[in-house]
Design a protein around this motif. Structure first.
Motif, mmCIF file in Angstrom:
data_model
loop_
_atom_site.group_PDB
_atom_site.id
_atom_site.type_symbol
_atom_site.label_atom_id
_atom_site.label_comp_id
_atom_site.label_asym_id
_atom_site.label_seq_id
_atom_site.Cartn_x
_atom_site.Cartn_y
_atom_site.Cartn_z
ATOM 1 N N VAL A 42 2.821 3.658 9.784
ATOM 2 C CA VAL A 42 1.814 2.398 9.491
ATOM 3 C C VAL A 42 2.520 1.657 8.701
ATOM 4 C CG1 VAL A 42 -0.391 1.849 8.290
ATOM 5 C CG2 VAL A 42 -0.220 3.994 9.791
ATOM 6 N N TYR A 54 -7.142 6.549 4.269
ATOM 7 C CA TYR A 54 -8.025 5.646 4.975
ATOM 8 C C TYR A 54 -9.234 6.138 5.444
ATOM 9 C CZ TYR A 54 -5.130 1.958 3.435
ATOM 10 O OH TYR A 54 -4.591 1.149 2.852
ATOM 11 N N LYS A 55 -9.287 7.230 5.917
ATOM 12 C CA LYS A 55 -10.433 7.834 6.574
ATOM 13 C C LYS A 55 -11.380 8.173 5.219
ATOM 14 C CE LYS A 55 -9.190 10.369 10.507
ATOM 15 N NZ LYS A 55 -8.715 11.642 11.363
ATOM 16 N N GLU A 90 2.377 -1.868 6.427
ATOM 17 C CA GLU A 90 1.547 -2.885 5.885
ATOM 18 C C GLU A 90 2.155 -4.143 6.047
ATOM 19 O OE1 GLU A 90 0.243 -2.459 1.702
ATOM 20 O OE2 GLU A 90 -0.463 -4.490 1.745
ATOM 21 N N ASP A 114 3.480 6.761 14.948
ATOM 22 C CA ASP A 114 3.936 7.456 14.000
ATOM 23 C C ASP A 114 3.915 6.962 12.599
ATOM 24 O OD1 ASP A 114 5.229 9.407 16.060
ATOM 25 O OD2 ASP A 114 6.211 7.617 16.780
ATOM 26 N N LEU A 171 -0.980 8.289 5.527
ATOM 27 C CA LEU A 171 -1.706 7.371 5.097
ATOM 28 C C LEU A 171 -3.109 7.135 5.924
ATOM 29 C CD1 LEU A 171 0.960 4.507 5.835
ATOM 30 C CD2 LEU A 171 -0.142 5.206 3.607
ATOM 31 N N ILE A 172 -3.362 7.730 6.877
ATOM 32 C CA ILE A 172 -4.655 7.935 7.792
ATOM 33 C C ILE A 172 -5.682 8.680 7.018
ATOM 34 C CG2 ILE A 172 -4.269 9.829 9.507
ATOM 35 C CD1 ILE A 172 -5.487 7.598 11.588
ATOM 36 N N ILE A 207 14.934 7.104 4.019
ATOM 37 C CA ILE A 207 13.954 8.305 4.512
ATOM 38 C C ILE A 207 12.659 8.279 3.478
ATOM 39 C CG2 ILE A 207 13.998 10.737 4.439
ATOM 40 C CD1 ILE A 207 17.148 10.680 5.576
ATOM 41 N N LEU A 262 -11.423 6.506 2.462
ATOM 42 C CA LEU A 262 -11.935 5.413 1.965
ATOM 43 C C LEU A 262 -13.109 4.728 2.960
ATOM 44 C CD1 LEU A 262 -8.347 3.488 0.926
ATOM 45 C CD2 LEU A 262 -10.071 4.403 -0.253
ATOM 46 N N ASP A 272 -1.152 8.238 -2.043
ATOM 47 C CA ASP A 272 -1.469 8.477 -3.404
ATOM 48 C C ASP A 272 -0.673 9.664 -3.882
ATOM 49 O OD1 ASP A 272 -3.423 6.546 -3.975
ATOM 50 O OD2 ASP A 272 -4.996 7.929 -3.142
ATOM 51 N N ALA A 296 15.751 6.180 8.921
ATOM 52 C CA ALA A 296 15.331 7.606 8.846
ATOM 53 C C ALA A 296 15.201 8.186 10.196
ATOM 54 C CB ALA A 296 13.964 7.569 8.216
ATOM 55 N N THR A 344 11.247 5.783 2.051
ATOM 56 C CA THR A 344 10.447 4.697 2.496
ATOM 57 C C THR A 344 9.644 4.918 3.669
ATOM 58 O OG1 THR A 344 11.934 3.142 1.403
ATOM 59 C CG2 THR A 344 10.294 2.257 3.204
ATOM 60 N N ALA A 345 10.390 5.415 4.673
ATOM 61 C CA ALA A 345 9.665 5.951 6.067
ATOM 62 C C ALA A 345 8.838 6.939 5.627
ATOM 63 C CB ALA A 345 10.751 6.307 6.772
ATOM 64 N N MET A 366 0.721 -1.016 0.014
ATOM 65 C CA MET A 366 -0.170 -0.108 -0.217
ATOM 66 C C MET A 366 0.975 1.226 0.081
ATOM 67 S SD MET A 366 -2.413 1.571 2.914
ATOM 68 C CE MET A 366 -0.705 2.262 3.558
ATOM 69 N N CYS A 371 5.598 5.713 4.815
ATOM 70 C CA CYS A 371 4.881 4.996 6.051
ATOM 71 C C CYS A 371 4.226 5.929 7.108
ATOM 72 C CB CYS A 371 5.859 4.005 6.646
ATOM 73 S SG CYS A 371 6.170 2.513 5.558
ATOM 74 N N LYS A 372 4.494 7.224 6.808
ATOM 75 C CA LYS A 372 4.185 8.010 7.980
ATOM 76 C C LYS A 372 2.440 7.945 8.080
ATOM 77 C CE LYS A 372 7.429 11.409 9.172
ATOM 78 N NZ LYS A 372 7.895 12.957 9.079
ATOM 79 N N GLN A 373 1.993 7.953 9.399
ATOM 80 C CA GLN A 373 0.913 7.918 9.765
ATOM 81 C C GLN A 373 -0.192 8.784 9.265
ATOM 82 O OE1 GLN A 373 -2.401 9.434 11.827
ATOM 83 N NE2 GLN A 373 -0.776 9.416 13.339
ATOM 84 N N GLU A 374 0.412 10.070 9.083
ATOM 85 C CA GLU A 374 -0.519 11.340 8.819
ATOM 86 C C GLU A 374 -0.769 11.398 7.355
ATOM 87 O OE1 GLU A 374 2.416 11.424 11.352
ATOM 88 O OE2 GLU A 374 3.000 13.208 9.950
#
Lengths: 204, 204
Positions: free
Chosen positions: B166, A197-198, B168, B164, A193-194, A182, A200, A4, B185, A184-185, A1, A188-191
């Motif tokens: 997410v 998902y919100k 998958e 911090d 991705l969330i 960096i 969606l 976008d 990172a 990649t990380a 995942m 993956c940051k929550q802000e």
């Protein structure tokens, strides 16, 4: 995942730190990152293509771009303008592609003003990294040399402040690998991705 | 160059997401990360060693640790206590070693309260990652199934908020590689490094 939107990665650092070399090595390794194409008023050299090496513009066109705020940053060297077209960066990011901008510290400061959500990476010379070892070392340094190093360190620390990450350019491969981590990380940051998902899940 | 302090990495996520499997694979790949050893009041099983598998304590000792605030988090299952000793975590971090704590979401919340500067990673089930594709898919899902997925998604999004990052868990190797990138990172973060350099250069 993956979220976008792509990232704008700004790679900067003191003159001579090896930004170009690291960026070149990154380009070879990581084909998922696009490289920002600058706009310029200088004439194309043999073999250079519009939209590949540079976006070539007349002085009038370039000044119109400045007026209309269509440049993320720009500067004048001798008789020519150089700058980063905002549209190109935004289109790349909106396509979900990461884009890297290799730039001098003054330019990076301007980008930070206009695009603070970028990922700002300060490439650090090994001299600064070695500061500690040398200073706390065997006392073989003259105090003059230590003073000189301190001044350099102070300036570099001042520059560092606005960046998100500091990457030591001790070895090109290591620096490239850290930058890729960096990126990649950041994805993956929550802000980042969330929000997706919100949307969606249609929850607030 | 590396900052002097280690990271506390908290890996959590919904039950059944595969935290233990991912943590085990990470342990095999990355020998630079230490694994938190839990304290418990349950009896050692054959072959289990104090300080390796668990710190074994009497009920009285454990309750004293709770009273004295010497646990980062703790919980009671059936008749036994389980918890994370704060001293062990702090000593590891102070030695400059990263330590990972694999824990249920309730425990992670408690750790967040006591150690907010930790790196909190939410391991996400692929079902949530697939949410989008399925929902915007070919319309083959029943609306009941979509509703069910939405409820699950909503709960998971609620849990995600305090983390911090997410990650998958689509494939173990990929999840492990993302976690390792996050750790790299985090060590490159400007805030962590600049403090060290300020001290070294004695500038304010």
């Amino acid at each position: 995942m993956k979220d976008d939107k792509g990232l704008l990665i700004v790679l900067s650092g003191p003159a001579g730190v090896g930004k170009g070399t690291v960026c070149g090595a990154l380009r070879e390794k990581d084909t998922n990152i696009e490289y920002s194409v600058s706009a310029t008023t200088r004439s194309p050299r043999p073999g250079e293509e519009h939209g590949v090496n540079y976006f070539f513009h007349s002085k009038e066109e370039f000044e119109k771009m400045i007026e209309e705020g269509r440049l993320l940053e720009w500067a004048q060297y001798v008789d020519n303008y150089y700058g980063t077209p905002l549209d190109y960066v935004k289109e790349t990011i909106d396509r979900g592609k990461d884009i890297i901008l290799e730039i001098e510290v003054q330019g990076a400061e301007k980008v930070k003003e206009r695009y603070p959500e970028g990922t700002f990476i300060f490439l650090m010379p090994p001299s600064l990294a070695e500061l500690r070892n040398r200073i706390v070392g065997r006392g073989t340094e003259t105090s003059e040399l230590i003073d000189k190093r301190m001044t350099v360190a102070k300036n570099e620390i001042d520059m560092m402040q606005m960046y998100d990450y500091v990457v030591e350019n001790d070895e090109i491969d290591k620096a490239v690998s850290r930058i890729r981590s960096i990126v990649t990380a950041e994805h993956c940051k929550q802000e980042r991705l969330i929000e997706k998902y919100k949307e969606l899940a249609e929850v607030e």
